[in-house]
Design a protein around this motif. Structure first.
Motif, PDB file in Angstrom:
ATOM      1  N   TYR A  36       0.829  -1.208   0.000  1.00 11.27           N
ATOM      2  CA  TYR A  36       0.000   0.000   0.000  1.00 11.27           C
ATOM      3  C   TYR A  36       0.867   1.263   0.000  1.00 11.27           C
ATOM      4  O   TYR A  36       0.575   2.227  -0.708  1.00 11.27           O
ATOM      5  CB  TYR A  36      -0.946   0.008   1.201  1.00 11.27           C
ATOM      6  N   THR A  37       1.927   1.248   0.771  1.00  9.20           N
ATOM      7  CA  THR A  37       2.834   2.402   0.814  1.00  9.20           C
ATOM      8  C   THR A  37       3.456   2.658  -0.550  1.00  9.20           C
ATOM      9  O   THR A  37       3.557   3.815  -0.988  1.00  9.20           O
ATOM     10  CB  THR A  37       3.926   2.176   1.867  1.00  9.20           C
ATOM     11  N   ALA A  67      -8.504  -0.025  -0.938  1.00  9.91           N
ATOM     12  CA  ALA A  67      -7.107  -0.379  -0.656  1.00  9.91           C
ATOM     13  C   ALA A  67      -6.642   0.272   0.650  1.00  9.91           C
ATOM     14  O   ALA A  67      -5.937  -0.357   1.452  1.00  9.91           O
ATOM     15  CB  ALA A  67      -6.211   0.053  -1.814  1.00  9.91           C
ATOM     16  N   THR A  68      -7.051   1.510   0.867  1.00  8.02           N
ATOM     17  CA  THR A  68      -6.693   2.200   2.106  1.00  8.02           C
ATOM     18  C   THR A  68      -7.329   1.513   3.302  1.00  8.02           C
ATOM     19  O   THR A  68      -6.686   1.325   4.338  1.00  8.02           O
ATOM     20  CB  THR A  68      -7.133   3.677   2.048  1.00  8.02           C
ATOM     21  N   ALA A  71      -5.445  -1.649   4.019  1.00 10.57           N
ATOM     22  CA  ALA A  71      -4.167  -1.321   4.655  1.00 10.57           C
ATOM     23  C   ALA A  71      -4.370  -0.909   6.116  1.00 10.57           C
ATOM     24  O   ALA A  71      -3.569  -1.277   6.986  1.00 10.57           O
ATOM     25  CB  ALA A  71      -3.468  -0.202   3.884  1.00 10.57           C
TER      26      ALA A  71
END
Length: 122
Positions: A36-37, A67-68, A71
């Protein structure tokens, strides 16, 4: 005499038996956060406008919100496993340990709720 030493394949195994599961959960959640980063860094450096509107446009896409959220769930689970292990290893009185674990769960759930609120407000 040799059969009473609890060594070898017939030894008495005690404990919670979740060490491998927690180890794997820590690694998988760390990989999810790392991926994710990388996605966020690529998206950020590819953006043209470094303003609130540009930042908000990153999270306007539904897949980016999802996705956030994934994460963040990985982050919260990663934190739970780590803090729970700290409480179990270093806090010996059962009542204090359980209180700290409950407070940790409540804190992580509040953080998750607040994160969802922020994420879907954009």
């Amino acid at each position: 005499m040799a059969s009473q030493n609890n060594l070898g394949p017939k030894r008495l195994v005690v404990g919670a038996h979740y060490g491998l599961r927690d180890w794997l959960a820590q690694r998988v959640s760390a990989v999810v956060m790392a991926i994710y980063t990388l996605i966020l860094l690529v998206w950020f450096f590819a953006a043209q406008a470094f303003s609130y509107d540009g930042w908000a446009s990153i999270f306007a896409a539904q897949w980016m919100k999802a996705a956030t959220f994934v994460a963040l769930l990985a982050l919260f689970y990663h934190a739970w496993v780590g803090l729970r292990d700290i409480w179990m290893d270093y806090v010996k009185p059962l009542s204090v340990r359980l209180t700290l674990q409950v407070l940790t769960i409540v804190w992580l759930l509040v953080c998750a709720g607040y994160a969802v609120q922020i994420l879907w407000r954009v």
